[in-house]
Design an enzyme around this catalytic site. Structure first.
Site, PDB file in Angstrom:
ATOM      1  N   ASP A   1      80.318 -16.736  16.670  1.00  0.00           N
ATOM      2  CA  ASP A   1      80.236 -17.115  18.072  1.00  0.00           C
ATOM      3  C   ASP A   1      81.350 -18.090  18.456  1.00  0.00           C
ATOM      4  O   ASP A   1      82.018 -17.910  19.480  1.00  0.00           O
ATOM      5  CB  ASP A   1      78.859 -17.714  18.372  1.00  0.00           C
ATOM      6  CG  ASP A   1      78.405 -18.693  17.304  1.00  0.00           C
ATOM      7  OD1 ASP A   1      79.218 -19.030  16.415  1.00  0.00           O
ATOM      8  OD2 ASP A   1      77.246 -19.126  17.346  1.00  0.00           O
TER       9      ASP A   1
ATOM     10  N   LYS B   1      75.941  -9.766  12.129  1.00  0.00           N
ATOM     11  CA  LYS B   1      75.587  -9.782  13.551  1.00  0.00           C
ATOM     12  C   LYS B   1      76.771  -9.400  14.427  1.00  0.00           C
ATOM     13  O   LYS B   1      76.605  -8.721  15.449  1.00  0.00           O
ATOM     14  CB  LYS B   1      75.074 -11.169  13.951  1.00  0.00           C
ATOM     15  CG  LYS B   1      74.668 -11.278  15.409  1.00  0.00           C
ATOM     16  CD  LYS B   1      74.189 -12.670  15.765  1.00  0.00           C
ATOM     17  CE  LYS B   1      73.870 -12.764  17.251  1.00  0.00           C
ATOM     18  NZ  LYS B   1      73.416 -14.120  17.637  1.00  0.00           N
TER      19      LYS B   1
ATOM     20  N   ASP C   1      69.188  -4.096  13.437  1.00  0.00           N
ATOM     21  CA  ASP C   1      70.133  -3.937  12.342  1.00  0.00           C
ATOM     22  C   ASP C   1      69.444  -3.600  11.029  1.00  0.00           C
ATOM     23  O   ASP C   1      70.125  -3.285  10.057  1.00  0.00           O
ATOM     24  CB  ASP C   1      70.959  -5.219  12.174  1.00  0.00           C
ATOM     25  CG  ASP C   1      72.416  -4.922  11.923  1.00  0.00           C
ATOM     26  OD1 ASP C   1      72.885  -3.854  12.357  1.00  0.00           O
ATOM     27  OD2 ASP C   1      73.096  -5.752  11.296  1.00  0.00           O
TER      28      ASP C   1
ATOM     29  N   ASP D   1      69.249 -13.935  21.408  1.00  0.00           N
ATOM     30  CA  ASP D   1      68.553 -13.741  20.141  1.00  0.00           C
ATOM     31  C   ASP D   1      67.159 -13.220  20.426  1.00  0.00           C
ATOM     32  O   ASP D   1      66.624 -13.366  21.536  1.00  0.00           O
ATOM     33  CB  ASP D   1      68.486 -15.056  19.365  1.00  0.00           C
ATOM     34  CG  ASP D   1      69.849 -15.456  18.816  1.00  0.00           C
ATOM     35  OD1 ASP D   1      70.730 -14.576  18.747  1.00  0.00           O
ATOM     36  OD2 ASP D   1      70.028 -16.638  18.481  1.00  0.00           O
TER      37      ASP D   1
END
Length: 1143
Positions: free
Chosen positions: A846, A607, A411, A631
Site C-alpha cells: 500500500d 494481496k 484469494d 478489507d
C-alpha cells in the site's frame, strides 16, 4: 454440448477480403461429476497453440434455447435481458491452457423482482390495519367506493355497521353496502370499455396531469397557479412566468419546446473547502518547533564538548543515541508544518449531478461509476459472516445503484466464502430496501442490531417498529445459515463422495479385470458438481495454490430506471413480501465473486496480485472510473462516504487527485486502548499534516482511487518541485508547469486525432497485456473520471450529462474475457506490479503504491467526515498487535533498501513529502538506539556513573527546556487535531514497546532479505475472540508467547534490578552520590512508565503469565549482570553495610 474455440487474450482480427474463416466447433459432453470430456482433439492441433497465446474455450451448457435452429428476428431488448439472465445464472471458470466454461447454476439470485399485481394483494388503507383488500373469487380487487379507497372486508363491514355507511377515504356514503352487491358493481365497472386516445394526445394529457400532480405535492390543497404556469410552460396573459422570445411570438406551438429561463443566475459553487488551522494555534506551533530545534542543536553541541572521563563509554553511547533521536524527531516533525482540514458540500454535489438541467433533462444521475473491491483470503481467520456484513453495507450505500459495482476477491478459492456471498446476496433483497426506506445508519446489520442507543430515535414512519422486528428475525436466521455452512458443505460432500464410491464399486464388480481406482474426496456444490476452487482435502487442481479462475455474477447489473417494490404480504415466506416497499427502490448494485487462477510455479504476489486481478476484471465488466478498496472487516459506517470522496474527485482540479484516503476507525477496542490500537496520532495528526503537502500516504484500506492513476499515467499539468525550497508549504513560490504535450500526458488525455490515438495506444499491450477489451476501456475510464466542465477555470473537464447514458448489457463473452485476465499467466511480460496497478515486492504494498503515484506528480486528499466513513476491527491481543507492527516495520525496511527509497524520488515530489516518505523507511532503525538508551539507566545504576560527570545547572536547564517544548507541542497538536491527551500518551508508550520489540525484529528480517535473499512470510491476523464469549474484550487478556516479548521484558527486569542495586549502594556507601542516583533512577522510571501497558498485558486476566516468560527474562538478566561484572570488576571500597562486599 458445444462451445466455440477462441484465442485467449488475443484481440479479434479484422476479416479479410476473402471473408471470415468458418467457425471451428469442438463437441464435448458433461459427466455426472461435473467434468467435461472433449470428443475431438482439434483444439490441440490448432496453429495458435504457441507460448504467447494459448487456446481457451467458452463452453455454453445445452439449454432449450441453445439449439441449432432457424434464425428468427428477436427484439434486441429481449435478447439483452436473456443474455443478462444467462450471465447472472452461470458460474464462469477457466485459466491457463484450460477451458473457459459457463456452468448454469440451479439457484439464481435476481435483484430485479417482478411487479405482478396478481402476485401479491394490496393492503388496507385504513390507518393501523394490515389486512388485505377485498377480492372476489378470481382474485380481483373489489373497491366499494368510486374514490377507489382500498379497504379490507373487516373494515368495510365495520364502516357499514358503525361508521354510518361512509367511506373512510372520501367520507361519502357507499352506494352498495352488501359484499355481493359490491362484487357485482366491480364486474360491471370492469366490463365498461374506454375509448382509445391517440399517442400524441395521451402524451400531452399525461404531461399536463403529471405537472399538476407535482404542483399539488406540497402538502396544501390550494392550487398554485404561478407554479403551474412555470411547470406547464404556459404562455397567456400579462405576468406570464415565461416571456416568449421576440422571434417566437406568433409561432404556434413554439412555446411548448422552450426551457424555462433562470430568473436568478446561480453562482458557481465549489464542492469542497479547505479549512486552515487558526493562526493562533499554528503560529505558536511552528515557533515551538523552531525553538526546540535550536535548543537541541545547542544541547548536543554542549554534550559533545563536555565529556565524562569517568565513564567515557557511557557518554559515547548516550551521545550517539541522542544524535539519532534528534535526527528522527526532525524527520517526523518537519512534515507537520502545514496541517489542514477539509469540508465537503453534498448539497452542491446533488445539484450538479442529480438535478434536472437543460443538459440533463431526465434528471438521471451524472455521477461517475465506482467499483468497490473487498479482499479476503482465509475463511477460517476472516469469518464469512464478517465479510458478508461488509458486503451488505456496500450494497446499501447511498450512491446511484446503476453506478455501483462490488467485487469480492476470494484469494483462497473457498466454497465456504462463495456460498456465504450467495446468502448475503439473497438477504440483501430485504436488508437494502429496509435501509433505504428508514434511512438506517450504520448499514452493517451486525453493528446496527448491536447498537446500545435507542434505535427508534428520529424514526418517523409508523411501520418502523414492525419492519425492524421482522428484519431482526430475518437476520438471525441469516446468521444461522452462514454459521451452518461449514457443516452443510461437509455433509453434502460426504454424501456425494459416498455415492461416487458406490458407483465405482459397482463398476468394479461389473468389470472385474480393472483395478479399483481411489476416488479423491471432492468438495461439492449444491447443484451436484465439483467445486472448481480449493477443496477441503486439497488435491491437484484444487488446492490453495493450484486452482482455476472463477467468476460468478451474484447480482446482475441493475435496471437504469427505478424499480419500486411490492406491498407487504403476510403469507410470503421471504423476499420483498415481508416489508411494504411500494415507495422504495428495490434495485441492488452488481455483485461479482472473483477467485483468480493460481498454479504452481507462479508468483501470485499475495494481496497486491489479487487487487490487480480485480482491476483488470472490473475494467472489462463495469469499468468504473473510480475504485474503492476495503478489507473484509472494514465496512461502510457512513452511507454518504462515497459521495464525500466524490466531492474531491469532481471538484475543480480534481483530475490531478490520484486517491482520497479516509481515516481508519476501529470497533471492539478496549476502553483504555492499552496498545494504541486506534492509532489516532497517526490518523489525526500525521495524516492531516501530510494533507497540507502533497497528500497522505495510502494505508491499505478505505481509499478511493482514480483508475487512470492506478494504470501508471502521469497527472495532467504535472508540476516540477525541484526548484522549490524546504518550506514551500509555508512560503510558496512560483513553480514552473511541465509541458502539457508530454507523451505521458498525451496518453492520459483523449487524443485529438486518429494518428495521435494510434501512437498513444500502440504501446498499451506491452504495458497492460494482450486483452483488447482492457486496452479499449482505458480512454473510456479516463473520460468518465473527469470533473464537470461547468466553469472556465475547470481544466480537462467533460460536458454535463455525458454519463446519463445506460451502460452496455453484460454478456457471456465479456465475462469470458474477464476470466482470461485473471489467469496466472496474464501478467507475464507486462508492467503489472511494476508500474501499473498495486506495486509488488513489499509486504506493505500500500505504501509503495501511494509513493509511486506521488512520485509521478499526483496528489492525494485526506477526507475526515463528521460521521466515520468506515469502521473495522483491530487486534487487541498483545501478540497479534506486535505481529501487525512487525509486518508494517518490515515493509518499511524493504522500502528503504529498494528503489522506492525517498532519497531517489523524482523532482515531481515536494521536498517535505520526501522527508515524510524518508521517515517511513527509516523509523524502524531507531530500535537499535532505543534499546541501547533503555539499558543506559540500568548500566548507570550498576556502575555508579552517569552520562554526564555532574548534574549541573546547564544540563538540567537544557533538559527542562526540551521537555517543556515537547509538552507544549503535544498540547498544540491536541488542539488542532482534536485528539485527547490520553491517546497521545498511549501512542508514546506503544512507540517504545514496538520500538524495542517488533521494530528490532523487522530490521533484522529486512537485512536478511537484502543480504541473504531470505523471503519473509506473514500470516493473517486471526479475528476470532478469546475463550470467554461473555466478555467483549476476552482476547485482550489472552497471553500468547512470542520471541518479540523477550527484549522489552529484559529491559523491564534489568531496570528494576538496577534501581534496587543503585538505591542500596547509595544508602550504604560512605560518600553517597545522590545526583548520580537521581539521574539513573529518573530515566529508569521513565523507561518503566512507557513499558507499563506491556507489563499489564503479560499478567493476563488473573496473572496467568507463562513460566517461559520469566525463565527467559531471568536468564538474560543474569547473563547481562555477569557480563557486566566481567567487564567492570567491583572496586575494593564498594561496601554495602558493614563487611558485606557488593560484587
Amino acid at each position: 454440448m458445444m462451445y466455440p474455440e477462441q484465442t485467449q487474450g488475443k484481440p479479434p482480427t479484422a476479416p479479410t477480403a476473402a471473408g471470415p474463416p468458418p467457425p471451428k466447433v469442438t463437441f464435448g459432453r458433461r459427466t455426472p461429476s461435473g467434468r467435461y470430456i472433449s470428443y475431438s482433439r482439434e483444439d490441440l492441433e490448432s496453429e495458435l497453440g504457441s507460448v504467447d497465446f494459448n487456446n481457451y474455450h467458452v463452453q455454453f451448457p445445452m439449454t432449450p434455447d441453445n439449439q441449432p435452429m432457424e434464425v428468427v428476428p428477436v427484439d434486441p431488448f429481449v435478447s439483452a435481458k436473456a443474455e443478462e439472465h444467462y450471465v447472472s445464472s452461470s458460474l464462469f471458470t477457466g485459466g491457463f491452457n484450460s477451458v473457459t466454461r459457463a456452468h448454469m447454476m440451479d439457484k439464481v439470485t435476481d435483484n430485479n423482482p417482478s411487479r405482478s399485481a396478481a402476485a401479491t394483494a394490496s393492503t388496507c388503507a385504513v390507518e393501523g390495519c394490515d389486512g388485505k383488500v377485498m377480492c372476489d373469487e378470481r382474485g380481483e380487487e373489489m373497491l366499494p367506493c368510486e374514490c377507489e379507497f382500498k379497504i379490507c372486508r373487516d373494515c368495510f363491514e365495520d364502516a357499514v355497521k358503525n361508521g354510518g355507511k361512509l367511506c373512510p377515504g372520501c367520507k361519502e356514503p357507499y352506494k352498495a353496502t352488501d359484499v355481493e352487491e359490491v362484487a357485482r358493481i366491480a364486474r360491471e365497472r370492469k366490463a365498461i370499455t374506454v375509448p382509445r386516445i391517440s399517442a400524441s394526445k395521451a402524451g400531452a394529457r399525461m404531461e399536463r396531469r403529471l405537472s399538476m400532480m407535482r404542483s399539488m405535492k406540497g402538502g396544501t390543497s390550494e392550487f398554485e397557479h404561478n407554479r403551474w404556469l412555470f411547470e406547464t410552460k404556459g404562455t397567456y396573459g400579462y405576468g406570464n412566468a415565461i416571456w416568449p422570445e421576440e422571434d417566437e411570438v406568433g409561432h404556434g406551438g413554439g412555446g411548448d419546446d422552450r426551457h424555462a429561463k433562470d430568473f436568478v443566475s446561480k453562482p458557481w459553487r465549489p464542492l469542497t473547502r479547505k479549512l486552515k488551522i487558526p493562526a493562533a494555534i499554528l503560529s505558536p506551533y511552528r515557533l515551538l518547533i523552531f525553538i526546540r530545534m535550536v535548543v537541541l542543536v545547542l544541547f548536543l553541541a554542549w554534550r559533545i564538548k563536555h565529556k565524562n572521563p569517568d565513564a567515557i563509554w557511557l557518554w559515547g553511547m548516550s551521545v550517539v543515541c541522542e544524535l539519532w533521536f534528534a535526527f528522527s524527531w526532525l524527520l517526523d516533525q518537519l512534515p507537520k508544518l502545514s496541517p489542514v482540514n477539509r469540508a465537503t458540500d453534498l448539497s452542491v454535489l446533488k445539484d450538479k449531478f442529480e438535478i434536472s438541467t437543460p443538459t440533463n433533462p431526465t434528471g438521471k444521475s451524472d455521477l461517475p461509476g465506482v467499483d468497490i473491491f473487498v479482499s479476503t483470503a482465509d475463511p477460517e481467520k476472516e469469518p464469512p459472516l464478517v465479510t458478508a456484513n461488509t458486503i451488505l453495507s456496500i450494497l446499501a450505500a447511498e450512491y446511484p445503484v446503476e453506478k455501483l459495482a462490488c467485487y469480492v476477491s476470494d484469494d483462497g478459492g473457498a466454497l465456504l466464502t462463495f456460498e456465504a456471498m450467495a446468502e448475503a446476496a439473497s438477504f440483501a433483497s430485504v436488508w437494502v430496501p429496509f435501509c433505504r426506506k428508514h434511512r438506517i445508519e450504520p448499514r452493517n446489520p451486525e453493528s446496527y442490531f448491536a447498537l446500545k442507543r435507542d434505535p427508534y430515535k428520529n424514526k418517523v414512519r409508523p411501520d418502523f417498529v414492525r419492519d425492524r422486528r421482522r428484519l431482526k428475525r430475518e437476520y438471525d436466521e441469516f446468521k444461522v445459515r452462514i454459521n451452518g455452512l461449514p457443516d452443510s458443505i461437509r455433509r453434502r460432500s460426504d454424501a456425494f463422495h459416498a455415492r461416487e464410491e458406490l458407483n465405482a464399486a459397482r463398476l468394479h464388480r461389473e468389470n472385474t479385470d480393472e483395478p479399483i481406482v481411489k476416488i479423491p474426496k471432492a468438495t461439492w456444490m449444491a447443484d451436484g458438481t465439483h467445486w472448481p476452487g480449493t477443496w477441503t482435502q486439497p488435491t491437484t487442481d484444487h488446492s490453495r495454490g493450484d486452482h482455476a479462475g472463477i467468476i460468478q455474477v451474484m447480482l446482475r447489473p441493475p435496471a437504469e430506471d427505478v424499480v419500486f417494490g411490492t406491498p407487504m404480504d403476510e403469507s410470503s415466506g421471504g423476499g420483498g413480501g415481508i416489508l411494504d416497499l411500494t415507495e422504495v427502490d428495490v434495485r441492488l448494485p452488481m455483485l461479482v465473486y472473483v477467485s483468480r487462477e493460481k498454479r504452481p510455479g507462479y508468483d501470485h504476489n499475495k494481496k497486491a496480485g489479487a487487487m490487480n486481478a480485480l482491476v483488470r476484471a472490473s475494467a472489462i465488466m463495469s469499468n468504473g472510473p473510480f475504485i474503492l478498496n476495503l478489507d473484509c472487516d472494514h465496512y461502510i459506517y457512513n452511507s454518504q462516504a462515497l459521495r464525500e470522496g466524490m466531492c474531491f474527485m469532481m471538484d475543480r482540479g480534481g483530475d490531478r487527485i490520484c486517491y482520497v484516503q479516509f481515516p481508519q476507525r476501529f470497533e471492539g477496542i478496549d476502553p483504555s486502548d492499552r496498545y494504541a490500537n486506534h492509532n489516532t496520532v497517526f490518523f489525526d495528526v500525521n495524516m492531516r499534516a501530510l494533507d497540507g503537502l502533497q497528500g497522505p500516504v495510502y494505508v491499505g484500506t478505505g481509499c478511493l482511487f482514480r483508475r487512470i492513476a492506478l494504470y501508471g499515467f502521469d497527472p495532467p499539468r504535472a508540476k516540477d518541485h525541484s526548484t522549490s525550497g524546504c518550506c514551500s508549504c509555508c512560503f510558496p513560490r512560483p513553480r514552473r508547469v511541465a509541458n502539457d504535450d508530454s507523451s505521458a500526458s498525451r496518453a492520459l488525455r483523449m487524443p485529438d486525432d486518429e494518428d495521435e490515438e494510434s501512437m498513444a495506444l500502440s504501446s498499451f499491450p506491452n504495458k497492460f497485456g494482450n486483452s483488447s477489451f482492457l486496452v479499449d476501456s482505458i480512454p473510456v475510464a479516463e473520460f468518465q473520471g473527469r470533473p464537470l466542465a461547468d466553469h472556465p477555470s475547470v481544466k480537462n473537464g467533460r460536458p454535463p450529462g455525458a454519463l446519463t447514458i445506460p451502460r452496455d448489457p453484460l454478456d457471456a463473452s465479456t465475462v469470458a474475457e474477464a476470466i482470461s485476465v485473471v489467469s496466472c499467466w496474464y501478467e507475464d511480460k507486462t508492467e503489472w506490479g511494476n508500474r501499473v496497478g498495486w506495486i509488488y515486492g513489499s509486504v506493505t504494498e500500500d505504501v509503495v503504491t501511494g509513493y509511486r503515484m506521488h512520485n509521478r506528480g499526483w496528489r492525494s486528499i485526506y477526507c475526515v467526515t463528521k460521521r466515520d466513513a468506515f469502521r473495522g476491527t483491530a487486534p487487541i491481543n498483545l501478540t497479534d498487535r506486535l505481529h501487525q507492527v512487525l509486518r508494517w516495520a518490515t515493509g518499511s525496511v524493504e522500502i528503504f533498501f529498494s528503489r522506492n527509497n525517498a532519497l531517489l524520488a523524482s523532482p515531481k515530489m515536494k521536498f517535505l513529502q520526501r522527508i515524510a516518505y524518508l521517515n517511513v523507511g527509516i523509523y524502524p532503525f531507531t530500535s537499535f538506539f532505543l534499546i541501547v538508551y533503555c539499558f543506559l539507566p540500568a548500566l548507570s545504576l550498576f556502575s555508579g556513573q552517569f552520562i554526564v560527570q555532574t548534574l549541573n545547572v546547564t544540563f538540567l536547564a537544557y533538559l527542562l527546556v526540551i521537555t517543556v517544548c515537547l509538552c507544549l507541542l503535544a498540547i498544540l497538536e491536541i488542539r488542532w487535531s482534536g485528539i485527547e491527551l490520553e491517546e497521545w500518551w498511549r501512542n508514546e508508550q506503544f512507540w517504545l514497546i514496538g520500538g524495542t520489540s517488533a521494530h528490532l525484529a523487522a530490521v533484522l528480517q529486512g537485512l536478511l532479505k537484502v543480504v541473504a535473499g531470505i523471503e519473509i512470510s506473514f500470516t493473517l491476523t486471526s479475528k476470532s475472540a478469546g475463550d470467554d464469549n461473555d466478555d467483549e474484550f476476552a482476547d485482550l487478556y489472552v497471553v500468547k508467547w512470542t520471541s518479540l516479548m523477550i527484549p522489552p521484558l529484559t529491559i523491564m527486569m534489568v531496570n528494576m534490578i538496577a534501581i534496587a542495586v543503585g538505591v542500596s549502594r547509595t544508602i550504604y556507601s560512605v560518600i553517597p552520590q545522590w545526583s548520580r542516583l537521581l539521574g539513573g533512577v529518573f530515566f529508569s522510571i521513565w523507561v518503566l512508565a512507557h513499558l507499563y501497558p506491556f507489563a499489564k498485558g503479560l499478567m493476563g486476566r488473573r496473572g496467568r503469565t507463562p513460566t517461559i516468560v520469566f525463565v527467559w527474562s531471568g536468564l538474560i538478566a543474569i547473563t547481562i549482570s555477569l557480563l557486566w561484572v566481567a567487564i567492570n570488576p567491583p572496586s575494593a571500597n564498594s561496601q554495602i553495610g558493614g563487611s558485606f562486599s557488593f560484587p
